[in-house]
Design an enzyme around this catalytic site. Structure first.
Site, PDB file in Angstrom:
ATOM      1  N   ARG A 173       0.935  -1.290   0.064  1.00  0.00           N
ATOM      2  CA  ARG A 173       0.040  -0.120  -0.028  1.00  0.00           C
ATOM      3  C   ARG A 173       0.978   1.333   0.073  1.00  0.00           C
ATOM      4  O   ARG A 173       0.735   2.183   0.692  1.00  0.00           O
ATOM      5  CB  ARG A 173      -0.985   0.043   1.363  1.00  0.00           C
ATOM      6  CG  ARG A 173      -1.831  -1.034   1.267  1.00  0.00           C
ATOM      7  CD  ARG A 173      -2.810  -1.354   0.074  1.00  0.00           C
ATOM      8  NE  ARG A 173      -3.629  -2.426   0.241  1.00  0.00           N
ATOM      9  CZ  ARG A 173      -3.180  -3.434  -0.237  1.00  0.00           C
ATOM     10  NH1 ARG A 173      -2.157  -3.637  -0.998  1.00  0.00           N
ATOM     11  NH2 ARG A 173      -3.983  -4.814  -0.215  1.00  0.00           N
ATOM     12  N   SER A 222     -10.083  -0.342   4.263  1.00  0.00           N
ATOM     13  CA  SER A 222      -9.149  -0.326   5.625  1.00  0.00           C
ATOM     14  C   SER A 222      -8.403   0.902   6.096  1.00  0.00           C
ATOM     15  O   SER A 222      -7.867   1.631   5.230  1.00  0.00           O
ATOM     16  CB  SER A 222      -7.920  -1.447   5.291  1.00  0.00           C
ATOM     17  OG  SER A 222      -8.479  -2.861   5.010  1.00  0.00           O
ATOM     18  N   GLU A 292      -3.643   3.800   6.545  1.00  0.00           N
ATOM     19  CA  GLU A 292      -3.640   3.386   5.037  1.00  0.00           C
ATOM     20  C   GLU A 292      -4.352   4.587   4.043  1.00  0.00           C
ATOM     21  O   GLU A 292      -4.011   4.801   3.277  1.00  0.00           O
ATOM     22  CB  GLU A 292      -4.326   2.068   4.800  1.00  0.00           C
ATOM     23  CG  GLU A 292      -4.455   1.775   3.301  1.00  0.00           C
ATOM     24  CD  GLU A 292      -5.032   0.479   2.994  1.00  0.00           C
ATOM     25  OE1 GLU A 292      -4.725  -0.569   3.515  1.00  0.00           O
ATOM     26  OE2 GLU A 292      -5.653   0.307   1.908  1.00  0.00           O
TER      27      GLU A 292
HETATM   28  C1  LIG Z   1     -15.253  -1.028   0.112  1.00  0.00           C
HETATM   29  C2  LIG Z   1     -13.808  -0.522  -0.423  1.00  0.00           C
HETATM   30  C3  LIG Z   1     -12.986  -1.741  -0.539  1.00  0.00           C
HETATM   31  C4  LIG Z   1     -11.424  -1.515  -0.684  1.00  0.00           C
HETATM   32  N1  LIG Z   1     -10.665  -2.733  -0.843  1.00  0.00           N
HETATM   33  C5  LIG Z   1      -9.556  -2.454  -1.294  1.00  0.00           C
HETATM   34  C6  LIG Z   1      -8.600  -3.472  -1.440  1.00  0.00           C
HETATM   35  O1  LIG Z   1      -8.923  -4.597  -1.336  1.00  0.00           O
HETATM   36  N2  LIG Z   1      -7.322  -3.225  -1.811  1.00  0.00           N
HETATM   37  C7  LIG Z   1      -6.639  -2.149  -1.501  1.00  0.00           C
HETATM   38  O2  LIG Z   1      -5.498  -1.910  -1.949  1.00  0.00           O
HETATM   39  N3  LIG Z   1      -7.785  -0.947  -1.302  1.00  0.00           N
HETATM   40  C8  LIG Z   1      -8.799  -1.390  -1.159  1.00  0.00           C
HETATM   41  N4  LIG Z   1      -9.879   0.018  -0.915  1.00  0.00           N
HETATM   42  C9  LIG Z   1      -8.950   1.227  -0.823  1.00  0.00           C
HETATM   43  C10 LIG Z   1      -9.133   2.029  -2.079  1.00  0.00           C
HETATM   44  O3  LIG Z   1     -10.144   1.538  -3.018  1.00  0.00           O
HETATM   45  C11 LIG Z   1      -7.976   1.730  -2.922  1.00  0.00           C
HETATM   46  O4  LIG Z   1      -6.895   2.441  -2.240  1.00  0.00           O
HETATM   47  C12 LIG Z   1      -8.053   2.598  -4.342  1.00  0.00           C
HETATM   48  O5  LIG Z   1      -6.829   2.361  -5.398  1.00  0.00           O
HETATM   49  C13 LIG Z   1      -7.831   4.168  -4.292  1.00  0.00           C
HETATM   50  O6  LIG Z   1      -8.324   4.831  -5.503  1.00  0.00           O
HETATM   51  P1  LIG Z   1      -8.959   6.106  -5.512  1.00  0.00           P
HETATM   52  O7  LIG Z   1      -9.261   6.367  -7.142  1.00  0.00           O
HETATM   53  O8  LIG Z   1     -10.342   6.102  -4.815  1.00  0.00           O
HETATM   54  O9  LIG Z   1      -8.023   7.018  -4.945  1.00  0.00           O
HETATM   55  P2  LIG Z   1      -8.360   8.405  -3.788  1.00  0.00           P
HETATM   56  O10 LIG Z   1      -9.072   7.893  -2.648  1.00  0.00           O
HETATM   57  O11 LIG Z   1      -9.225   9.538  -4.620  1.00  0.00           O
HETATM   58  O12 LIG Z   1      -6.792   8.853  -3.545  1.00  0.00           O
HETATM   59  C14 LIG Z   1      -5.905   8.176  -3.049  1.00  0.00           C
HETATM   60  C15 LIG Z   1      -4.584   8.681  -2.885  1.00  0.00           C
HETATM   61  O13 LIG Z   1      -4.114   8.745  -4.270  1.00  0.00           O
HETATM   62  C16 LIG Z   1      -4.113  10.055  -4.775  1.00  0.00           C
HETATM   63  N5  LIG Z   1      -4.388  10.038  -6.027  1.00  0.00           N
HETATM   64  C17 LIG Z   1      -5.218   9.956  -6.877  1.00  0.00           C
HETATM   65  N6  LIG Z   1      -5.154   9.981  -8.141  1.00  0.00           N
HETATM   66  C18 LIG Z   1      -3.921  10.397  -8.433  1.00  0.00           C
HETATM   67  C19 LIG Z   1      -3.347  10.902  -9.648  1.00  0.00           C
HETATM   68  N7  LIG Z   1      -3.907  10.624 -10.609  1.00  0.00           N
HETATM   69  N8  LIG Z   1      -2.019  11.199  -9.358  1.00  0.00           N
HETATM   70  C20 LIG Z   1      -1.550  11.262  -8.322  1.00  0.00           C
HETATM   71  N9  LIG Z   1      -2.201  11.012  -7.098  1.00  0.00           N
HETATM   72  C21 LIG Z   1      -3.361  10.686  -7.052  1.00  0.00           C
HETATM   73  C22 LIG Z   1      -4.678  10.997  -3.965  1.00  0.00           C
HETATM   74  O14 LIG Z   1      -4.348  12.436  -3.899  1.00  0.00           O
HETATM   75  C23 LIG Z   1      -4.664  10.183  -2.526  1.00  0.00           C
HETATM   76  O15 LIG Z   1      -3.640  10.601  -1.845  1.00  0.00           O
HETATM   77  C24 LIG Z   1     -10.791  -0.273  -0.724  1.00  0.00           C
HETATM   78  C25 LIG Z   1     -12.020   0.898  -0.514  1.00  0.00           C
HETATM   79  C26 LIG Z   1     -13.204   0.802  -0.151  1.00  0.00           C
HETATM   80  C27 LIG Z   1     -14.056   1.875  -0.011  1.00  0.00           C
END
Ligand SMILES: Cc1cc2nc3c(=O)[nH]c(=O)nc-3n(C[C@H](O)[C@H](O)[C@H](O)COP(=O)(O)OP(=O)(O)OC[C@H]3O[C@@H](n4cnc5c(N)ncnc54)[C@H](O)[C@@H]3O)c2cc1C
Length: 305
Positions: A173, A222, A292
């Site tokens: 992560r 998480s 995380e």
């Molecule tokens: C129900 C649920 C289940 C989940 N299960 C998992 C799992 O199994 N495994 C797992 O790893 N995660 C899981 N997650 C966490 C999450 O889905 C992941 O971390 C996902 O990859 C985040 O993507 P996002 O687009 O929503 O990022 P965001 O939450 O919008 O951003 C996360 C971070 O990335 C940065 N960011 C986003 N886009 C960019 C970009 N283009 N350039 C630079 N920085 C950027 C943001 O500034 C922030 O710091 C889960 C979340 C939920 C709600």
């Protein structure tokens, strides 16, 4: 900010929103207003926005789907950029895939599996966009997206450049992409695989997720990383926090590493629970639980991370 506004109106072609509620852009449905919220039309437009932002030295943050983000109640000063228009996926020879940062991870997984390209199927069901997945090195079961990366393309006000996987320091992560610019695109290397087999693996990953993650209500997955050799949820459970509430935020009774917004929660209530959990686990086990979820808009001193 008046000059920033004028420059954006003149040169930026995408959508400009003012005082945008971040609760509409986070899976927690929490967080105050973003002063500026920009949705660039494409990568060139993203670069134009960043050039203007850098010229005015305004703080900025890029968000994906907000599925791993805790935005403070006081909101975000400066500019938030959202990349939902960067949606190109190119399937290239020899299992190479170029994908822009605004594509949903779910769409990428399905597109590749249908094309008989294997590698991503275990990531089925992780919410979020490709940019967020790369920044977080999202993973499930035995796959992390970083394992499949060849190159990541980053953008700032000066242009676009790329980093090879070996230059990125992907870990649990974690990626070395934080603070390096906006992730605009990535090139992945997948392997040929039978479509039927991939469809089955996708279904298995989704079924497992449904069984393990029964959490009801708005949350962000998480909250804490697992410390080496331990499970964060187990430590939280053992210190008695299962179901613990702070106002309208609650440690999920179904999964102790998830904090749920019961409807009217404030980000400060989620943060209060986070701090209480960290203090209890540190006192009992001398382990510091590392976040995380990513924080946005918090002042130094609001958080311990
Ligand atoms: C129900 C649920 C289940 C989940 N299960 C998992 C799992 O199994 N495994 C797992 O790893 N995660 C899981 N997650 C966490 C999450 O889905 C992941 O971390 C996902 O990859 C985040 O993507 P996002 O687009 O929503 O990022 P965001 O939450 O919008 O951003 C996360 C971070 O990335 C940065 N960011 C986003 N886009 C960019 C970009 N283009 N350039 C630079 N920085 C950027 C943001 O500034 C922030 O710091 C889960 C979340 C939920 C709600």
């Amino acid at each position: 900010m008046k000059q920033l506004d004028e420059d954006l109106q003149q040169d930026f072609r995408g959508e400009i929103r003012y005082q945008e509620p971040m609760s509409a852009h986070t899976s927690w449905k929490l967080g105050g207003l973003a002063e500026y919220f920009l949705i660039p039309q494409n990568r060139e437009d993203l670069q134009r926005a960043l050039r203007i932002i850098e010229r005015h030295q305004v703080p900025w943050l890029v968000v994906g789907n907000g599925s791993n983000l805790l935005v403070a109640d006081q909101g975000i000063k400066g500019v938030v950029i959202q990349l939902k228009n960067l949606t190109r996926i190119d399937l290239l020879p020899e299992g190479r895939v170029e994908v822009e940062a605004g594509v949903s991870l779910a769409k990428l997984v399905v597109t590749c599996c249908r094309a008989g390209l294997g590698g991503l199927e275990e990531l089925s069901g992780i919410p979020g966009l490709v940019g967020g997945a790369l920044l977080m090195n999202a993973g499930a079961l035995d796959t992390e997206i970083g394992d499949l990366v060849q190159q990541v393309y980053l953008t700032d006000g000066h242009g676009e450049w790329s980093l090879h996987r070996e230059q990125i320091d992907f870990g649990y992560r974690h990626s070395g992409l934080k603070g390096k610019g906006v992730i605009s695109c990535a090139s992945l290397k997948l392997h040929p695989c039978d479509q039927g087999t991939l469809a089955k693996k996708q279904q298995q990953a989704l079924a497992r997720r449904k069984k393990v993650q029964k959490v009801k209500g708005a949350h962000a997955g998480s909250v804490f990383k697992n410390p080496p050799g331990k499970k964060a949820w187990e430590l939280i459970d053992k210190v008695g926090f299962r179901g613990r509430r702070q106002g309208h935020a609650q440690v999920s009774p179904d999964h102790c590493n998830h904090i749920v917004n019961l409807g009217q929660a404030k980000a400060s209530e989620v943060m209060a629970l986070i701090k209480e959990i960290q203090a209890a686990v540190a006192a009992e086990y001398a382990i510091r639980l590392e976040l995380e979820v990513q924080l946005a808009g918090w002042e130094a001193g609001d958080t311990d991370d």
